[in-house]
Enzyme design. Structure first.
Site, PDB file in Angstrom:
ATOM      1  CE1 TYR A   1      -3.017   3.131   1.131  1.00 40.86           C
ATOM      2  CE2 TYR A   1      -4.471   1.233   1.011  1.00 40.86           C
ATOM      3  CZ  TYR A   1      -4.290   2.593   1.036  1.00 40.86           C
ATOM      4  OH  TYR A   1      -5.378   3.424   0.965  1.00 40.86           O
TER       5      TYR A   1
ATOM      6  CE1 TYR B   1      -4.957   0.073 -11.868  1.00 43.20           C
ATOM      7  CE2 TYR B   1      -4.544  -0.270  -9.529  1.00 43.20           C
ATOM      8  CZ  TYR B   1      -5.315  -0.500 -10.652  1.00 43.20           C
ATOM      9  OH  TYR B   1      -6.425  -1.300 -10.563  1.00 43.20           O
TER      10      TYR B   1
END
Lengths: 384, 127
Positions: free
Chosen positions: A280, A328
């Site tokens: 993350y 992304y």
């Protein structure tokens, strides 16, 4: 985790909803439903099979009820644990437990966010904390920046090393047609961008996009007869160390240490067994902290470890292969996308960014301000 | 027993209004507790004593926030000598000159417009 059986459940369907900037007026429940439909198609199940439903979002108060209504289903098991971006890694463990107990058999875990369209302030209202708010930290960035300052002080980590994380993420993103960012990025490009909260420029910080998706979890038994190869849940682990950054016990050691240990123990695997690592990366320091805490390098050595393209494509260690939250997509809570990418890598569906012979993938979620950490280790049939 | 109107936050702010940085001490745990609360997070005891800090501490972590509008400013975590950490700001020097390990001294900041006071810090001048 004690009580969960290694490989007892599997992720069998995954899908993103629309990403980036979605159609004007589309709601977070629209995005969850879109993800659900696509994830069910991905595994060949249908809404009538779904008897477990999980969701988390900052934009709807009773989102799992809204989603059940929208989908026209009455699931016997509901989950709405919300602990920030790692909520979905928690949901996987909870779904696995519920399936093992016979409380449900097919669970959908869904997410949606329109934070880019409606603005971050609208999408995620900050609570007043009388012991922090007066100092106007730019949250969450400043909290992670404080942790980064400590890592730099104790271990000599540099801004260039932080920037190397963003550059590697961008290189992976350029191999992913779904990624928001389409242009190359350099170390200098990161360092010379607009400063947000020292040592972070805007390129050390995750994107602000819309997006959502869903995954489908079912028993190992049921998983066998579905459309695509199952991604078996081999290990899960979780740890909560604090809620606010001023209460983090050690700014250089996260709960990923304990979460990872529990997940490795359950999976009977270690860091060297992992082929694809999905971390993350809300901020560049995250990737460094989690590589250390999850055992891919020693504490304090993460800065040097990520330098020289080590975690970029062809760099030796496949980290954040979709381009990550940095390049992304990052629709507020990113944890679901880690799981989606991990499953696709195990299936060999990733085209130009595919990790060769990927058998074990690790998804590590982070929530709050390094507060709630959750690790999920997934494997192919061969790892059972 | 404290009265119903004495919340941990109110007691803390009342001390600040008098120029004092107050924290709690847990006799059961033998250590400081901050932020103020109704239960000791180390032992679960509800016996928490109020104490006044000497107001000296060390910068533990620091960042400079660059807002979209206005000047950059400091946000820091400060470890007070009594063994508790709090978020604050170091003033009187440019924000980028705040250093981890720097010794700092507490003072009360009273914002304009009736907002509650809060603790800030300034560098301790070395002799």
């Amino acid at each position: 985790m004690e009580g969960l059986k290694r490989g007892g459940a599997a992720i069998v369907g995954v899908a993103e909803s629309d990403l980036g900037q979605v159609a004007d007026g589309l709601s977070v429940i629209d995005l969850m439903a879109q993800g659900t439909g696509r994830a069910l198609d991905d595994c060949g199940l249908s809404l009538k099979d779904v008897d477990g439903l999980f969701s988390a979002t900052t934009q709807a108060r009773l989102s799992v009820l809204a989603l059940a209504e929208y989908l026209g289903i009455n699931p016997s098991f509901l989950g709405s644990t919300i602990v920030g971006g790692s909520s979905f890694e928690y949901h996987v463990a909870h779904a696995m437990g519920a399936i093992a107990l016979g409380l449900c058999n097919v669970a959908v875990i869904a997410y949606g966010s329109t934070q880019r369209s409606v603005g971050r302030k609208q999408a995620s209202v900050r609570e007043v904390n009388p012991y922090e708010t007066p100092f106007k930290p730019f949250l969450p960035s400043s909290a992670y920046a404080l942790a980064a300052s400590r890592h730099m002080h104790e271990f000599g980590t540099t801004r260039e090393q932080l920037a190397a994380v963003a550059v590697a993420a961008r290189e992976w993103a350029l191999l992913n047609s779904a990624a928001w960012e389409k242009k190359p990025l350099t170390i200098d490009g990161v360092l010379s961008s607009r400063m947000v909260s020292y040592p972070f420029t805007v390129r050390d910080c995750c994107l602000v996009t819309d997006g959502g998706g869903a995954i489908v979890v079912t028993s190992a038994q049921r998983a066998k007869s579905l459309k695509k190869p199952p991604a078996y849940v081999l290990g899960c682990g979780q740890s909560v160390t604090h809620a606010n950054i001023s209460n983090m016990p050690d700014l250089t050691v996260t709960g990923a240490l304990a979460a990872g240990k529990a997940a490795y123990k359950m999976a009977r695997l270690g860091p060297s067994d992992v082929d694809a690592i999905e971390l993350y990366d809300a901020f560049t320091i995250n990737t460094i902290l989690f590589l250390e805490d999850l055992g891919f390098c020693k504490k304090g050595e993460g800065g040097a470890f990520v330098s020289g393209g080590r975690i970029a494509p062809k760099g030796g260690l496949a980290v954040n292969t979709n381009g990550g939250g940095l390049s992304y997509c990052h629709p507020g809570m990113y944890g679901l996308f880690l799981l989606i990418e991990a499953v696709r890598q195990l299936r060999g569906e990733c085209g130009a960014r595919q990790v060769k012979d990927c058998q074990v993938a690790l998804a590590h979620g982070n929530g709050g301000v390094l507060s709630s950490q959750a690790t999920v280790i997934l494997g192919t049939q061969a790892t059972l | 027993m404290p009265s119903n109107s004495d919340t941990p936050l109110k007691t803390y702010l009342d001390h600040l209004a008098r120029g004092e940085l107050a924290y709690q001490f847990s006799p059961a745990a033998g250590r400081a507790v901050f932020y103020p609360r109704v239960l000791c997070p180390f032992t679960g005891s509800d016996r928490l004593e109020w104490r006044i800090s000497k107001g000296l501490g060390t910068v533990h972590a620091t960042t400079v926030v660059h807002p979209a509008e206005g000047k950059p400013f400091n946000v820091a975590l400060v470890d007070c000598d009594e063994g508790f950490r709090l978020m604050s700001r170091v003033e009187d020097i440019p924000p980028e000159q705040v250093r981890i390990g720097q010794r700092v001294r507490f003072r009360v900041h009273q914002p304009d417009g009736g907002e509650p006071p809060y603790p800030v810090f300034t560098p301790v001048r070395s002799a």
